[in-house]
Design a protein around this motif. Structure first.
Motif, PDB file in Angstrom:
ATOM      1  N   ALA A  58      62.405  76.431 107.100  1.00  0.00           N
ATOM      2  CA  ALA A  58      62.532  74.815 107.232  1.00  0.00           C
ATOM      3  C   ALA A  58      62.524  73.866 107.967  1.00  0.00           C
ATOM      4  O   ALA A  58      62.373  73.010 107.843  1.00  0.00           O
ATOM      5  CB  ALA A  58      62.741  74.986 105.277  1.00  0.00           C
ATOM      6  N   SER A  59      63.050  73.793 108.523  1.00  0.00           N
ATOM      7  CA  SER A  59      64.816  73.615 109.200  1.00  0.00           C
ATOM      8  C   SER A  59      63.687  72.718 110.054  1.00  0.00           C
ATOM      9  O   SER A  59      63.570  71.533 110.490  1.00  0.00           O
ATOM     10  CB  SER A  59      65.853  73.994 109.862  1.00  0.00           C
ATOM     11  N   GLY A  60      62.315  73.245 110.875  1.00  0.00           N
ATOM     12  CA  GLY A  60      61.330  72.694 111.890  1.00  0.00           C
ATOM     13  C   GLY A  60      60.920  71.344 110.837  1.00  0.00           C
ATOM     14  O   GLY A  60      60.869  70.350 111.153  1.00  0.00           O
ATOM     15  N   ARG A  61      60.272  71.618 110.072  1.00  0.00           N
ATOM     16  CA  ARG A  61      59.294  70.659 108.791  1.00  0.00           C
ATOM     17  C   ARG A  61      60.897  69.578 108.628  1.00  0.00           C
ATOM     18  O   ARG A  61      60.515  68.096 108.759  1.00  0.00           O
ATOM     19  CB  ARG A  61      58.830  71.600 107.842  1.00  0.00           C
ATOM     20  N   LEU A  62      61.321  70.079 107.946  1.00  0.00           N
ATOM     21  CA  LEU A  62      62.575  68.749 107.563  1.00  0.00           C
ATOM     22  C   LEU A  62      62.788  68.367 108.778  1.00  0.00           C
ATOM     23  O   LEU A  62      63.460  66.864 109.033  1.00  0.00           O
ATOM     24  CB  LEU A  62      64.074  70.250 107.135  1.00  0.00           C
ATOM     25  N   LEU A  63      63.383  68.981 110.285  1.00  0.00           N
ATOM     26  CA  LEU A  63      63.909  67.967 111.250  1.00  0.00           C
ATOM     27  C   LEU A  63      62.608  67.383 111.303  1.00  0.00           C
ATOM     28  O   LEU A  63      63.642  65.696 112.159  1.00  0.00           O
ATOM     29  CB  LEU A  63      64.124  68.705 112.097  1.00  0.00           C
ATOM     30  N   LYS A  64      61.710  67.583 111.573  1.00  0.00           N
ATOM     31  CA  LYS A  64      60.633  66.666 112.142  1.00  0.00           C
ATOM     32  C   LYS A  64      60.251  65.225 111.165  1.00  0.00           C
ATOM     33  O   LYS A  64      60.568  63.903 111.951  1.00  0.00           O
ATOM     34  CB  LYS A  64      59.401  67.318 112.289  1.00  0.00           C
ATOM     35  N   ALA A 111      70.183  75.593 112.861  1.00  0.00           N
ATOM     36  CA  ALA A 111      69.447  75.398 113.891  1.00  0.00           C
ATOM     37  C   ALA A 111      68.398  74.162 114.219  1.00  0.00           C
ATOM     38  O   ALA A 111      68.256  73.858 115.575  1.00  0.00           O
ATOM     39  CB  ALA A 111      67.556  75.736 112.404  1.00  0.00           C
ATOM     40  N   GLY A 112      68.909  73.532 114.007  1.00  0.00           N
ATOM     41  CA  GLY A 112      68.438  72.158 113.951  1.00  0.00           C
ATOM     42  C   GLY A 112      69.598  71.109 115.248  1.00  0.00           C
ATOM     43  O   GLY A 112      69.329  70.732 116.563  1.00  0.00           O
TER      44      GLY A 112
END
Length: 410
Positions: A58-64, A111-112
């Protein structure tokens, strides 16, 4: 400004490493205090790792949406609260509850920060970033060993680590504006970023090609699975192996496990410099052979002191493998699909961390922890075999590319 933020990122990775080996180091004392079974540590570890997998995906969406700075701040706060919860937990059930935010926080930070460093900093910083994870992973068992040496006060060990995490939370809160400033500054310098990855066959660069269909991808995923399985198994069960099989005290065993993480830390620091001279492929192969040597030493019926040597050698061997495999991804599979394949690799790595240590715990609870070093030898050998087979595939691909280029010229 950029250097200051890099130092903060390094501190964040130290905090990421601090709690990782603590469960394994403290479990001999925790097991007695809580009246738990041996394999319960594997279940707790699985809960933490499962949360890591979920937050990583889920990190991709959270980071964006929120940016790396905010996600890192909230994630470290979650791990600090979780570790404080471990200190107060009256039973295994409560440990399970607090293991959830511990895993969720760790995955998003991992991930971030990996993504941020890959985009905004030079390649050798990747090895040093994971070196700082090793600093935390080394300090964790040392701190825990100091507390359990006296009166098995593992709870105070978790309280201390929680305090360090809360201190970092304050630093991250005060420096939140710095993330946007550095990001804007690096975006201005975007044209200076150079992609050194080698071009490979056209079908691998074709956007219509499914990443998992590219030859060698599955072997690469297997290498990440085995690597993280080995690293996590050593951290989780190494202390218990030294106590039950080698007859060491819980405090001494925890201290010895810290040397294993120390080997990883020192090895990754050195690797950051060696990358200027040796290729990723050479470092990966060399690391796997060194780790295999250390695992064989653990299998041999030698005095206990040789187990310490084996732990250190395995740590040194594992040191370059993970960061070099990450950095090698565009070279192996082309830049078109490297981002997607990188995500697959991280998910597979966490899967190895989640399931392989509990499998050993289940087998050991029904047999003996004496199978621990044999287990490590088998997985290191499997990782080495898969990596070498992948190298053959890549070599043939380059040869075919050279032949096709020559034919086109004619």
């Amino acid at each position: 400004m950029t250097t200051l933020l890099l130092l903060i990122i390094y501190l964040a990775f130290i905090s990421l490493g601090l709690p990782d080996p603590m469960l394994g180091a403290a479990w001999p004392a925790m097991q007695i205090d809580l009246g738990a079974k041996l394999e319960t540590a594997g279940l707790l570890f699985m809960v933490v790792a499962s949360g890591t997998i979920i937050s990583s995906l889920a990190s991709g969406r959270l980071l964006k949406r929120f940016g790396t700075g905010r996600v890192t701040f909230v994630s470290v706060l979650m791990t600090a609260v979780a570790l404080l919860g471990f200190h107060f937990s009256p039973s295994v059930i409560w440990l399970m509850v607090f293991a959830i935010p511990l895993g969720l926080g760790a995955g998003a930070v991992d991930a971030g920060l990996n993504d941020y460093v890959a985009i905004h900093y030079k390649a050798h910083h990747m090895s040093w970033l994971h070196c700082f994870w090793g600093v935390g992973a080394t300090l964790g068992p040392i701190i825990m060993a100091q507390f359990i040496a006296g009166d098995n006060a593992w709870r105070d060990g978790y309280l201390t680590i929680a305090g360090l995490q809360f201190a970092l939370v304050i630093v991250l809160l005060l420096t939140l504006p710095l993330w946007n400033k550095v990001t804007k500054l690096n975006n201005i310098k975007n044209n200076e970023v150079v992609d050194n990855s080698n071009e490979i066959a056209n079908e691998e660069n074709n956007e219509n090609t499914k990443p998992l269909k590219i030859k060698g991808v599955k072997l690469a995923l297997a290498a990440f699975l085995f690597y993280c399985g080995i690293e996590s198994t050593m951290g989780l069960w190494g202390s218990s192996f030294l106590v039950e099989v080698k007859g060491l005290s819980a405090a001494t065993a925890a201290g010895w496990v810290s040397y294993y993480y120390g080997g990883i830390t020192v090895g990754r620091f050195i690797t950051g410099f060696i990358t200027f001279k040796l290729s990723n492929r050479t470092l990966i192969r060399g690391g796997q052979l060194i780790a295999l040597l250390g695992a064989v030493i653990l299998v041999l019926p030698l005095p206990s002191i040789f187990s310490l040597t084996g732990f250190i050698i395995i740590g040194l061997g594992l040191a370059p493998i993970f960061p070099c495999m990450l950095h090698e991804t565009p070279t192996r599979f082309g830049k078109t699909h490297s981002q997607t394949i990188m995500g697959y690799q991280m998910a597979t790595a966490y899967t190895g961390s989640t399931f392989i240590p509990p499998i050993l715990g289940f087998l050991a609870s029904n047999t003996t922890l004496g199978i621990f070093p044999i287990f490590i030898v088998m997985f290191v050998a499997a990782m080495l075999f898969g990596s070498e087979k992948l190298n053959v595939i890549i070599k043939k691909r380059k040869q075919n590319q050279g032949f096709n280029t020559s034919s086109a010229a004619l």
